[in-house]
Write a protein that holds these residues in place. Structure first.
Motif, PDB file in Angstrom:
ATOM      1  N   PRO A 100      42.458  43.701  37.852  1.00 58.88           N
ATOM      2  CA  PRO A 100      41.583  43.537  39.550  1.00 58.88           C
ATOM      3  C   PRO A 100      40.038  43.072  38.610  1.00 58.88           C
ATOM      4  CG  PRO A 100      42.048  45.592  39.058  1.00 58.88           C
ATOM      5  CD  PRO A 100      41.867  44.854  37.965  1.00 58.88           C
ATOM      6  N   HIS A 101      39.268  42.915  39.921  1.00 61.37           N
ATOM      7  CA  HIS A 101      37.820  42.258  39.791  1.00 61.37           C
ATOM      8  C   HIS A 101      36.933  41.984  40.494  1.00 61.37           C
ATOM      9  CE1 HIS A 101      39.732  38.538  37.905  1.00 61.37           C
ATOM     10  NE2 HIS A 101      38.537  37.844  38.252  1.00 61.37           N
ATOM     11  N   GLN A 102      35.522  42.326  41.258  1.00 60.74           N
ATOM     12  CA  GLN A 102      35.030  42.052  41.686  1.00 60.74           C
ATOM     13  C   GLN A 102      33.634  41.009  41.420  1.00 60.74           C
ATOM     14  OE1 GLN A 102      35.671  44.799  41.560  1.00 60.74           O
ATOM     15  NE2 GLN A 102      37.139  44.660  43.329  1.00 60.74           N
ATOM     16  N   MET A 103      33.691  39.753  42.312  1.00 61.63           N
ATOM     17  CA  MET A 103      32.109  38.643  42.343  1.00 61.63           C
ATOM     18  C   MET A 103      31.948  37.970  43.334  1.00 61.63           C
ATOM     19  SD  MET A 103      34.837  35.814  40.922  1.00 61.63           S
ATOM     20  CE  MET A 103      35.654  36.432  39.541  1.00 61.63           C
ATOM     21  N   VAL A 104      30.733  37.886  43.274  1.00 64.72           N
ATOM     22  CA  VAL A 104      30.344  36.675  43.757  1.00 64.72           C
ATOM     23  C   VAL A 104      30.101  34.969  43.112  1.00 64.72           C
ATOM     24  CG1 VAL A 104      28.317  35.794  44.441  1.00 64.72           C
ATOM     25  CG2 VAL A 104      29.263  38.415  44.796  1.00 64.72           C
ATOM     26  N   ASP A 123      30.999  40.973  36.476  1.00 68.76           N
ATOM     27  CA  ASP A 123      30.455  42.487  35.449  1.00 68.76           C
ATOM     28  C   ASP A 123      31.809  41.891  34.409  1.00 68.76           C
ATOM     29  OD1 ASP A 123      30.532  44.195  33.541  1.00 68.76           O
ATOM     30  OD2 ASP A 123      30.030  45.968  35.089  1.00 68.76           O
ATOM     31  N   MET A 124      31.225  40.735  33.138  1.00 67.75           N
ATOM     32  CA  MET A 124      32.121  40.698  32.526  1.00 67.75           C
ATOM     33  C   MET A 124      32.607  41.425  31.796  1.00 67.75           C
ATOM     34  SD  MET A 124      33.450  37.952  32.687  1.00 67.75           S
ATOM     35  CE  MET A 124      34.551  37.877  30.729  1.00 67.75           C
ATOM     36  N   ALA A 125      31.943  42.901  31.245  1.00 65.72           N
ATOM     37  CA  ALA A 125      31.731  44.171  30.123  1.00 65.72           C
ATOM     38  C   ALA A 125      33.126  44.686  30.741  1.00 65.72           C
ATOM     39  CB  ALA A 125      30.909  45.450  30.210  1.00 65.72           C
ATOM     40  N   ASP A 126      33.118  45.045  31.824  1.00 64.30           N
ATOM     41  CA  ASP A 126      34.324  45.516  32.888  1.00 64.30           C
ATOM     42  C   ASP A 126      35.598  44.595  32.871  1.00 64.30           C
ATOM     43  OD1 ASP A 126      35.417  47.929  34.929  1.00 64.30           O
ATOM     44  OD2 ASP A 126      35.353  45.933  36.575  1.00 64.30           O
ATOM     45  N   LEU A 127      35.605  43.337  33.321  1.00 64.62           N
ATOM     46  CA  LEU A 127      36.451  42.413  32.913  1.00 64.62           C
ATOM     47  C   LEU A 127      37.595  42.277  31.774  1.00 64.62           C
ATOM     48  CD1 LEU A 127      38.906  41.164  34.193  1.00 64.62           C
ATOM     49  CD2 LEU A 127      37.288  38.695  34.234  1.00 64.62           C
ATOM     50  N   ARG A 129      36.734  44.475  29.275  1.00 63.49           N
ATOM     51  CA  ARG A 129      37.773  45.982  28.517  1.00 63.49           C
ATOM     52  C   ARG A 129      38.792  45.987  29.455  1.00 63.49           C
ATOM     53  NH1 ARG A 129      33.034  48.789  30.004  1.00 63.49           N
ATOM     54  NH2 ARG A 129      32.863  48.268  32.098  1.00 63.49           N
ATOM     55  N   LYS A 130      39.419  45.981  30.597  1.00 61.46           N
ATOM     56  CA  LYS A 130      39.893  45.497  30.985  1.00 61.46           C
ATOM     57  C   LYS A 130      41.705  44.704  30.072  1.00 61.46           C
ATOM     58  CE  LYS A 130      38.625  47.039  35.853  1.00 61.46           C
ATOM     59  NZ  LYS A 130      38.471  46.329  36.660  1.00 61.46           N
ATOM     60  N   MET A 131      40.597  43.984  29.769  1.00 64.20           N
ATOM     61  CA  MET A 131      41.460  42.478  29.437  1.00 64.20           C
ATOM     62  C   MET A 131      42.483  43.243  27.553  1.00 64.20           C
ATOM     63  SD  MET A 131      40.226  39.736  30.442  1.00 64.20           S
ATOM     64  CE  MET A 131      39.791  38.558  28.835  1.00 64.20           C
ATOM     65  N   GLY A 132      41.061  44.176  27.123  1.00 65.39           N
ATOM     66  CA  GLY A 132      41.517  44.704  26.141  1.00 65.39           C
ATOM     67  C   GLY A 132      40.692  44.048  24.714  1.00 65.39           C
ATOM     68  N   VAL A 133      39.931  43.361  25.410  1.00 64.93           N
ATOM     69  CA  VAL A 133      39.083  42.041  24.622  1.00 64.93           C
ATOM     70  C   VAL A 133      37.356  42.482  24.428  1.00 64.93           C
ATOM     71  CG1 VAL A 133      41.602  40.286  24.791  1.00 64.93           C
ATOM     72  CG2 VAL A 133      39.155  40.165  25.832  1.00 64.93           C
ATOM     73  N   ASP A 134      37.085  41.073  23.951  1.00 65.55           N
ATOM     74  CA  ASP A 134      35.883  41.486  23.808  1.00 65.55           C
ATOM     75  C   ASP A 134      35.126  40.237  24.435  1.00 65.55           C
ATOM     76  OD1 ASP A 134      35.843  39.002  22.218  1.00 65.55           O
ATOM     77  OD2 ASP A 134      34.873  40.104  20.809  1.00 65.55           O
TER      78      ASP A 134
END
Length: 142
Positions: A100-104, A123-127, A129-134
């Motif tokens: 799940p992720h929030q965006m504009v 927030d790509m850092a958050d996304l 992290r959830k994906m488990g990749v960079d």
């Protein structure tokens, strides 16, 4: 003012999926709503910019390989005759993980009423992290 553009954006978002595993992005419908030379910035700041229908098709197909259960969930929307800004709380399974992720998202329209520019602030850092990749993987598929 902007109601027609808001409805187009809602239809565009619905074409990405209804949250079920069975529903995949409708690539033809998505591309039909975009200008021939449309640009999509995958994330702001710093994300890659995809330009032109051939490149857009390739990016959507890439995303279909790693993401399922897509659903765009509108929180708020603001529009004019040339732009729509949409706050969303999206859901997807990416690489088999709930993300799940929030965006504009900001959509700009050309004279024909097609999406000419689309950029997503998230927030790509958050996304990632959830994906488990960079971020490199997120932007290139590996």
């Amino acid at each position: 003012m902007g109601r027609k553009q808001e409805e187009l954006v809602r239809e565009f978002c619905a074409a990405w999926g209804d949250g079920s595993l069975e529903t995949k992005p409708d690539v033809e419908k998505i591309l039909s709503m975009m200008a021939e030379d449309a640009e999509w910035q995958l994330w702001v700041p710093g994300g890659p910019i995809v330009k032109g229908k051939a490149a857009l098709r390739e990016e959507i197909e890439r995303q279909k390989r790693i993401a399922t259960n897509n659903k765009c969930n509108e929180v708020n929307i603001l529009s004019s005759d040339v732009m729509v800004m949409q706050e969303r709380s999206d859901t997807a399974m990416i690489l088999g993980k709930p993300c799940p992720h929030q965006m504009v998202a900001i959509y700009e329209f050309d004279e024909q009423g097609l999406i000419s520019r689309w950029r997503e602030y998230l927030d790509m850092a958050d996304l990632t992290r959830k994906m488990g990749v960079d971020e490199t993987f997120a932007g290139t598929g590996g």
